[in-house]
Design a protein around this motif. Sequence first.
Motif, PDB file in Angstrom:
ATOM      1  N   GLY A 165      25.512  -0.168  69.817  1.00 59.66           N
ATOM      2  CA  GLY A 165      26.091  -0.816  70.999  1.00 59.66           C
ATOM      3  C   GLY A 165      25.216  -0.823  72.208  1.00 59.66           C
ATOM      4  N   LEU A 166      24.833   0.316  72.464  1.00 60.84           N
ATOM      5  CA  LEU A 166      23.858   0.676  73.529  1.00 60.84           C
ATOM      6  C   LEU A 166      22.335   0.043  73.473  1.00 60.84           C
ATOM      7  CD1 LEU A 166      22.892   2.253  76.120  1.00 60.84           C
ATOM      8  CD2 LEU A 166      22.483   4.151  74.546  1.00 60.84           C
ATOM      9  N   THR A 167      21.984   0.221  72.214  1.00 60.15           N
ATOM     10  CA  THR A 167      20.508  -0.399  71.869  1.00 60.15           C
ATOM     11  C   THR A 167      20.652  -1.677  72.025  1.00 60.15           C
ATOM     12  OG1 THR A 167      20.971  -0.133  69.576  1.00 60.15           O
ATOM     13  CG2 THR A 167      19.775   1.803  70.643  1.00 60.15           C
ATOM     14  N   SER A 168      21.783  -2.403  71.674  1.00 58.77           N
ATOM     15  CA  SER A 168      21.643  -3.887  71.781  1.00 58.77           C
ATOM     16  C   SER A 168      21.713  -4.608  73.097  1.00 58.77           C
ATOM     17  CB  SER A 168      22.663  -4.383  70.944  1.00 58.77           C
ATOM     18  OG  SER A 168      23.999  -4.025  71.331  1.00 58.77           O
ATOM     19  N   ARG A 169      22.037  -3.600  74.117  1.00 61.81           N
ATOM     20  CA  ARG A 169      22.479  -4.219  75.294  1.00 61.81           C
ATOM     21  C   ARG A 169      21.228  -3.696  76.371  1.00 61.81           C
ATOM     22  NH1 ARG A 169      28.528  -3.589  77.330  1.00 61.81           N
ATOM     23  NH2 ARG A 169      27.330  -4.567  79.142  1.00 61.81           N
TER      24      ARG A 169
ATOM     25  N   VAL B 229      23.163  -0.195  81.456  1.00 62.19           N
ATOM     26  CA  VAL B 229      23.737  -1.376  80.911  1.00 62.19           C
ATOM     27  C   VAL B 229      25.229  -1.206  81.461  1.00 62.19           C
ATOM     28  CG1 VAL B 229      22.069  -1.550  79.031  1.00 62.19           C
ATOM     29  CG2 VAL B 229      24.095  -0.151  78.658  1.00 62.19           C
ATOM     30  N   LEU B 230      25.769  -0.412  81.646  1.00 63.12           N
ATOM     31  CA  LEU B 230      27.317  -0.418  81.817  1.00 63.12           C
ATOM     32  C   LEU B 230      27.634  -0.551  83.386  1.00 63.12           C
ATOM     33  CD1 LEU B 230      29.800  -0.463  80.094  1.00 63.12           C
ATOM     34  CD2 LEU B 230      29.878   2.071  80.475  1.00 63.12           C
TER      35      LEU B 230
ATOM     36  N   LEU C 228      30.585   1.162  74.859  1.00 68.51           N
ATOM     37  CA  LEU C 228      29.571   0.281  74.133  1.00 68.51           C
ATOM     38  C   LEU C 228      29.647   0.131  72.768  1.00 68.51           C
ATOM     39  CD1 LEU C 228      26.581   1.469  76.449  1.00 68.51           C
ATOM     40  CD2 LEU C 228      27.784  -0.692  76.783  1.00 68.51           C
TER      41      LEU C 228
ATOM     42  N   SER D 117      27.051  -2.218  86.899  1.00 70.22           N
ATOM     43  CA  SER D 117      26.703  -3.526  87.362  1.00 70.22           C
ATOM     44  C   SER D 117      25.449  -3.280  88.668  1.00 70.22           C
ATOM     45  CB  SER D 117      27.598  -4.356  87.944  1.00 70.22           C
ATOM     46  OG  SER D 117      28.483  -3.715  88.961  1.00 70.22           O
TER      47      SER D 117
ATOM     48  N   ALA E 187      18.110  -3.564  78.484  1.00 70.75           N
ATOM     49  CA  ALA E 187      17.473  -4.939  79.161  1.00 70.75           C
ATOM     50  C   ALA E 187      15.997  -4.679  79.465  1.00 70.75           C
ATOM     51  CB  ALA E 187      18.204  -5.201  80.437  1.00 70.75           C
TER      52      ALA E 187
ATOM     53  N   ALA F 197      22.197  -2.034  86.578  1.00 67.61           N
ATOM     54  CA  ALA F 197      21.757  -3.074  85.731  1.00 67.61           C
ATOM     55  C   ALA F 197      21.157  -4.086  86.646  1.00 67.61           C
ATOM     56  CB  ALA F 197      22.959  -3.695  84.927  1.00 67.61           C
TER      57      ALA F 197
END
Length: 575
Positions: free
Chosen positions: A216-220, A320-321, A211, A323, A222, A326
């Motif tokens: 990268g994790l915090t920005s994705r 987030v990773l 990520l 599918s 949801a 998510a």
Amino acid sequence: MTIPLTSTIIDANGVDYLILATYFVFVLGIGLLARRHVSDSVDFFLSGRSLPAWVTGLAFISANLGAVEIMGMSASGAQFGLPTVHYFWVGAIPAMLFLGLVMMPFYYGSKVRSVPEFMLRRFGPGAHLVNSLSFALAQLLIAGVNLYLLATLVEALLGWPQWVALLVAAAVVLSYITLGGLSAAIYNEVLQFFVIVAALTPLTVLGLHRLGGWHGLTSRVAIGHDEKSGDPTATVSQQLHSWPGQALSGFDSSFWSVVGIVFGLGFVLSFGYWTTNFVEVQRAMASDSISSARKTPIIGAFPKMFVPFITIVPGMIAAVLVSEVAQHKADPLHHSSVTYNDSLIYLMRDLLPNGLLGLAVTGLLAAFMAGMAANVSAFNTVFAYDLWGDYVVKGRDDGYYLRVGRIATVVATAVAIGTATLASKFSNIMDYLQVLFGFFNAPLFATFILGMFWKRMTATAGWVGLVAGTLSAVAVAFMSDGTFGSASTGWIPISGQGAAFVAASTAFVVDVVLSVIVSTMTTPKPAESLVGLVYSETPKEQRTDPNESSYPWYRRTAPLAGIALVMVIILNVLF
């Protein structure tokens, strides 16, 4: 018989199965070696009170690294994000330190064989019987949680139907507990601790690498949605900051969210679990001295505070990773068999190469077996001593109760197969577990803490408070929204773990209030009979190890507890 296979989630190969087989050889070997040292019931149930603090400290944590820590916390991490760390930094460490500093001297010094036996000495047979029955029931239910998740993993790995996986998983745990008793469980738990850490760490490292690091994790991350209505339940901001924790508590008000977490989780549920749960206390009681017993939960506090980084963070990564996870988070009403409980298994599928995959599967199996073995080994002690030995068949020789304990182990494992089906009805297993803790641990803690520090509390108040507290927690759960599925009335507009916090808090308050009222109307025990059971009546020399002052500072109980407390405060500030 031919087993009809289903499709597997995890694509394992020969290397993975070899790692798994090697682990099982060690597990059963430890059971066989431990059997040689089981000559009486104290050896079987309490390891002869001969284990050093570092062994019991690691076993103390490993016994808790079962379904709650691994699948439950990763599920909550996927659903709620960082506020889940409260189960560790608020809902565990302070209570563990209190157990070591204040309560273990009474447990260990009184030479009781179980927590219910302590209740017998302090409050008499009424409270003892209520506590023994409620504890035994709780262990059967929680063992079912571990067994269900263990079977889920076997099903994902081998494609076996769940009923077959349940039977095979139960047979392995049953074999080493029946062979070696608590020693086999504890030494396996030490092995399992290192296996679990080695297995789960790559999920965090590789996931963050994929990520682009923590940013990268915090920005994705949801927005989370409610399972039933699809309404938003956790904003991105709420998932990325531990306080005020509204994503976890379910309260709209940030003030009441903090109150619910600090009082409901951090005090009632946490202290109720860690200070009175014989599953954990039994490990400390197997220590070789009162000093080792006191240090057991404090030593365990150090690895405990870092467990979120290998359980909660992988859950957030999966949300987030992966599918499927998510999709479930974005649209819980979407018809899919995937739930938050599946987060780690699917993350393993997507991240880990063969070899590391085998290690991860082995770590999860180790975690679930450690959790179930802890429940079963505590159950067989309470059943043999506190139920069968005190109320059914009294006064028999030691060998008789040793045989009863082994039979109880078999029965508990069989019942756990049945209770495992209850766990399957919850998409987030933590909701189920926190409700159980509210029923059984919260009122027990109220009775314990009042009775240990107030010598005026009477035997009648002990059992009345326990019963009333438990019933009030059950009532609140039924009145909450969806806690018992269609049987819940929804009169209290809160669900999930917030409902568990409210139920536990209600149980605690009801227990304390009724205990005080009943105590003023009944006769207390004479003060001389409370030595070793009540703080004010127990001389300091009975509560401490005479050799403690001669140890270097890093081996003394209070300095270690102080360091652990400072470290967990820093973690709360940082996150």
